[in-house]
Design a protein around this motif. Structure first.
Motif, mmCIF file in Angstrom:
data_model
loop_
_atom_site.group_PDB
_atom_site.id
_atom_site.type_symbol
_atom_site.label_atom_id
_atom_site.label_comp_id
_atom_site.label_asym_id
_atom_site.label_seq_id
_atom_site.Cartn_x
_atom_site.Cartn_y
_atom_site.Cartn_z
ATOM 1 N N GLN A 218 0.855 -1.182 0.000
ATOM 2 C CA GLN A 218 0.000 0.000 0.000
ATOM 3 C C GLN A 218 0.890 1.230 0.000
ATOM 4 N N LYS B 278 -3.217 -2.468 -2.123
ATOM 5 C CA LYS B 278 -4.317 -1.867 -1.369
ATOM 6 C C LYS B 278 -4.483 -0.400 -1.740
ATOM 7 N N GLU B 279 -5.731 0.035 -1.699
ATOM 8 C CA GLU B 279 -6.033 1.448 -1.917
ATOM 9 C C GLU B 279 -5.596 2.253 -0.704
ATOM 10 N N ILE B 280 -5.297 3.520 -0.939
ATOM 11 C CA ILE B 280 -5.027 4.416 0.180
ATOM 12 C C ILE B 280 -6.371 4.708 0.832
ATOM 13 N N PRO B 281 -6.494 4.543 2.155
ATOM 14 C CA PRO B 281 -7.786 4.781 2.812
ATOM 15 C C PRO B 281 -8.256 6.229 2.630
ATOM 16 N N ILE B 282 -9.553 6.411 2.548
ATOM 17 C CA ILE B 282 -10.152 7.735 2.358
ATOM 18 C C ILE B 282 -9.736 8.678 3.485
ATOM 19 N N TRP B 283 -9.694 8.179 4.730
ATOM 20 C CA TRP B 283 -9.338 9.048 5.850
ATOM 21 C C TRP B 283 -7.918 9.597 5.692
#
Length: 195
Positions: free
Chosen positions: A52, A153-158
């Motif tokens: 990620q 993995k995507e970078i989390p929105i937060w």
């Protein structure tokens, strides 16, 4: 039938399954003048790699036996067309490489000597997630060494929201400091005594 009789006859290959691998190698060497390359287990375990927000990721592949003949190391993803991710013989052979990986893959320069066929993938993307196969090809026979399941993995929105807020806060503080410093300089001109 003993191994010695088999060597003498150089036939009845079906009986080889009763012999040890060392005896089979001996027979092949005496009968055909070469030794077979050891085969990796077809039941190799799948290695799972998660990444990620990274500059690069390494997909592992090791080969512990010595290579007698010149072989080609091939990394592939069977769900793509063409399926070649990276290929190396004496040097990188990337003319059949899938466009998605152009300029983003590399292997160690001494890979064929060291047996470390690990693949480095730069700037991993979500679309890079999938099952990768590391194999060696010799005399038109391909032997699978390992499977690697890559999950990008995507970078989390937060994290994105936090980053944007930090940038906005930094801009606001810098702007405020610049405004106050400018006011201070203007005020300083008027307070200077004329000589």
């Amino acid at each position: 039938m003993t191994a010695k009789q088999l060597v003498a006859q150089c036939s009845n290959i079906r009986k080889w399954q009763l012999l040890s691998q060392l005896e089979i190698d001996e027979v092949q060497h005496k009968c055909y003048g070469k030794r077979e390359e050891p085969k990796a287990s077809q039941d190799s375990l799948t290695v799972k790699v998660e990444v990620q927000w990274s500059q690069s990721v390494v997909l592992p592949c090791q080969y512990s036996q010595g290579l007698q003949d010149m072989v080609t190391v091939k990394w592939s993803r069977l769900d793509l067309n063409p399926n070649t991710v990276h290929q190396r013989r004496e040097g990188d052979n990337l003319h059949n490489q899938n466009e998605l990986f152009k300029g983003r893959t590399s292997m160690r320069p001494d890979a064929l000597d060291s047996g470390d066929f690990s693949l480095t993938l730069r700037e991993p993307k979500l679309s890079d997630s999938g099952n990768y196969t590391c194999s060696i090809i010799s005399d038109e026979e391909e032997t699978k060494l390992s499977d690697v399941q890559l999950h990008v993995k995507e970078i989390p929105i937060w994290a994105i929201v936090l980053l944007v807020l930090l940038v906005l806060l930094l801009l606001a503080v810098s702007g405020s400091l610049l405004f106050h410093f400018r006011q201070y300089l203007k005020l300083g001109k008027f307070l200077k005594p004329n000589v």
